[in-house]
Design an enzyme around this catalytic site. Structure first.
Site, PDB file in Angstrom:
ATOM      1  N   THR A 100      15.235  22.902  16.539  1.00 44.03           N
ATOM      2  CA  THR A 100      16.552  22.489  17.031  1.00 44.03           C
ATOM      3  C   THR A 100      17.508  22.529  15.848  1.00 44.03           C
ATOM      4  O   THR A 100      17.384  21.728  14.916  1.00 44.03           O
ATOM      5  CB  THR A 100      16.496  21.054  17.599  1.00 44.03           C
ATOM      6  OG1 THR A 100      15.536  21.032  18.657  1.00 44.03           O
ATOM      7  CG2 THR A 100      17.851  20.639  18.136  1.00 44.03           C
ATOM      8  N   LYS A 175      21.119  23.300  24.615  1.00 45.05           N
ATOM      9  CA  LYS A 175      20.390  22.087  24.205  1.00 45.05           C
ATOM     10  C   LYS A 175      21.368  21.017  23.714  1.00 45.05           C
ATOM     11  O   LYS A 175      21.246  19.840  24.069  1.00 45.05           O
ATOM     12  CB  LYS A 175      19.385  22.445  23.108  1.00 45.05           C
ATOM     13  CG  LYS A 175      18.812  21.218  22.440  1.00 45.05           C
ATOM     14  CD  LYS A 175      17.330  21.211  22.305  1.00 45.05           C
ATOM     15  CE  LYS A 175      16.902  19.874  21.717  1.00 45.05           C
ATOM     16  NZ  LYS A 175      15.659  19.385  22.119  1.00 45.05           N
ATOM     17  N   LYS A 250      19.779  13.056  15.235  1.00 51.79           N
ATOM     18  CA  LYS A 250      19.810  14.417  14.689  1.00 51.79           C
ATOM     19  C   LYS A 250      20.545  15.365  15.649  1.00 51.79           C
ATOM     20  O   LYS A 250      21.424  16.125  15.246  1.00 51.79           O
ATOM     21  CB  LYS A 250      18.381  14.934  14.467  1.00 51.79           C
ATOM     22  CG  LYS A 250      18.375  16.384  14.025  1.00 51.79           C
ATOM     23  CD  LYS A 250      17.033  17.077  14.161  1.00 51.79           C
ATOM     24  CE  LYS A 250      17.275  18.588  14.061  1.00 51.79           C
ATOM     25  NZ  LYS A 250      16.066  19.387  14.026  1.00 51.79           N
TER      26      LYS A 250
END
Ligand code: NAD
Length: 301
Positions: A100, A175, A250
């Site tokens: 990611t 995402k 994050k």
């Protein structure tokens, strides 16, 4: 397929194992010796470096599962005098990055791969360690139609839902947008439960109404932040993750980067970023992100 799998951490090792179980030839590598030991103990072939994994495997596909965009870019082009993965791979190798990372870093990785004569996809996942172990991950994929079709059977060995979101970087874009919705809705649900408590409303009554009305959302019906209404939610096990506050923080950092670079007036997203930053800096780093309800209670008069 012959696959080099780099980054054998919490997610990467079970993903690599599922690929091996599905009959792919895997050679793995991780910079952390503990991860290499765990991989070898689990019967996975490992090499002494990332480039060595690519050449030993004679890889058709190189999958990376790292923590950050800087790690991906450094590994692709080589850092500190070390050889990069792109330089040693056979021409036309398909690079799949499942870390990611920011949309900008993902696009930079695509550009590097293309300039080196390779194919590439960004393919971040959701579903956590349990999804990685059970091969039930969701993959959000960015890249060309051809590269997506090549990757699809490989991704299907690790996941259940594989969505082609568009061109380079758009897997990461999907995402980051999804997780921003999740963060904002989890805070809203937690605030509503604390407000209900103060008004004398029982958790169950609020749940019964909102879960069948317009307040219905995953943060309420699956990740309910109070114990009771949804027995499987982290609130029933002292907010053990689940999805840890540190990981939500994050991902919101990546959302903030995307918001700043596009200039979108995303006030709720930015506020969620600040709230989860404080949560992760305090007790919330290792707790499920639905534990934000305890912070809201604590700061309510
Ligand atoms: P992790 O820290 O457990 O694993 C990452 C591994 O990459 C580490 O073992 C590290 O040593 C290794 N690594 C870093 N640079 C390397 C290099 N150049 N060569 C080889 N290995 C290298 O992290 P994780 O929990 O497995 O997460 C991996 C990615 O997936 C992250 O980007 C994370 O945000 C994302 N993610 C995690 C979860 C989760 O629940 N853990 C869920 C969805 C997405």
């Amino acid at each position: 397929m012959r696959i080099a799998f780099l980054g054998l951490g919490h997610m990467g090792l079970p993903m690599a194992r599922n690929l091996a179980t599905a009959g792919h030839e895997i050679v793995g590598f991780d910079v952390f010796q503990g991860a290499m030991d765990a991989a070898a103990q689990g019967g996975l072939a490992v090499a002494e470096s990332g480039p060595a994994a690519v050449t030993t495997a004679r890889a058709d596909i190189v999958i990376t599962m790292f923590q950050s965009g800087a790690q991906v870019l450094d590994a692709y082009r080589g850092a500190d005098g070390a050889q990069g993965l792109l330089a040693v791979a056979a021409p036309g190798t398909l690079f799949i990055d499942s870390s990611t990372i920011s949309v900008d870093d993902a696009r930079a990785a695509h550009a590097l791969a293309e300039a080196a004569g390779h194919r590439s996809l960004d393919a971040p996942v959701s579903g956590g360690v349990v999804g990685a172990e059970n091969a039930t991950l969701a993959f959000m994929v960015g890249g060309s139609d051809d590269d997506f079709e090549t990757a699809r059977p490989v991704l299907e060995a690790m996941g259940r839902r594989i969505v082609h979101c568009g061109g380079a970087g758009l897997g990461q874009a999907a995402k980051v947008c999804n997780n921003m919705i999740l963060a904002v809705s989890q805070i809203a649900v937690a605030e509503a439960f604390v407000l209900g408590e103060r008004l004398g409303l029982s958790h169950q009554a609020l749940f019964d109404v909102a879960s069948n009305a317009s307040g219905q959302c995953w943060a309420l019906t699956t990740n309910c932040p109070v114990p009771g209404p949804v027995p499987s939610s982290p609130a029933n096990r002292d907010y053990q993750p689940g999805f840890a506050g540190a990981l939500m923080n994050k991902d919101l950092g990546l959302a903030e980067h995307a918001i700043m670079s596009t200039g979108v007036d995303a006030q709720m997203g930015m506020l969620a970023r600040r709230i989860y930053q404080e949560y992760a800096d305090g007790s919330g780093a290792g707790q499920d992100f639905s534990g934000i309800i305890n912070t809201i209670r604590e700061f309510s008069d």
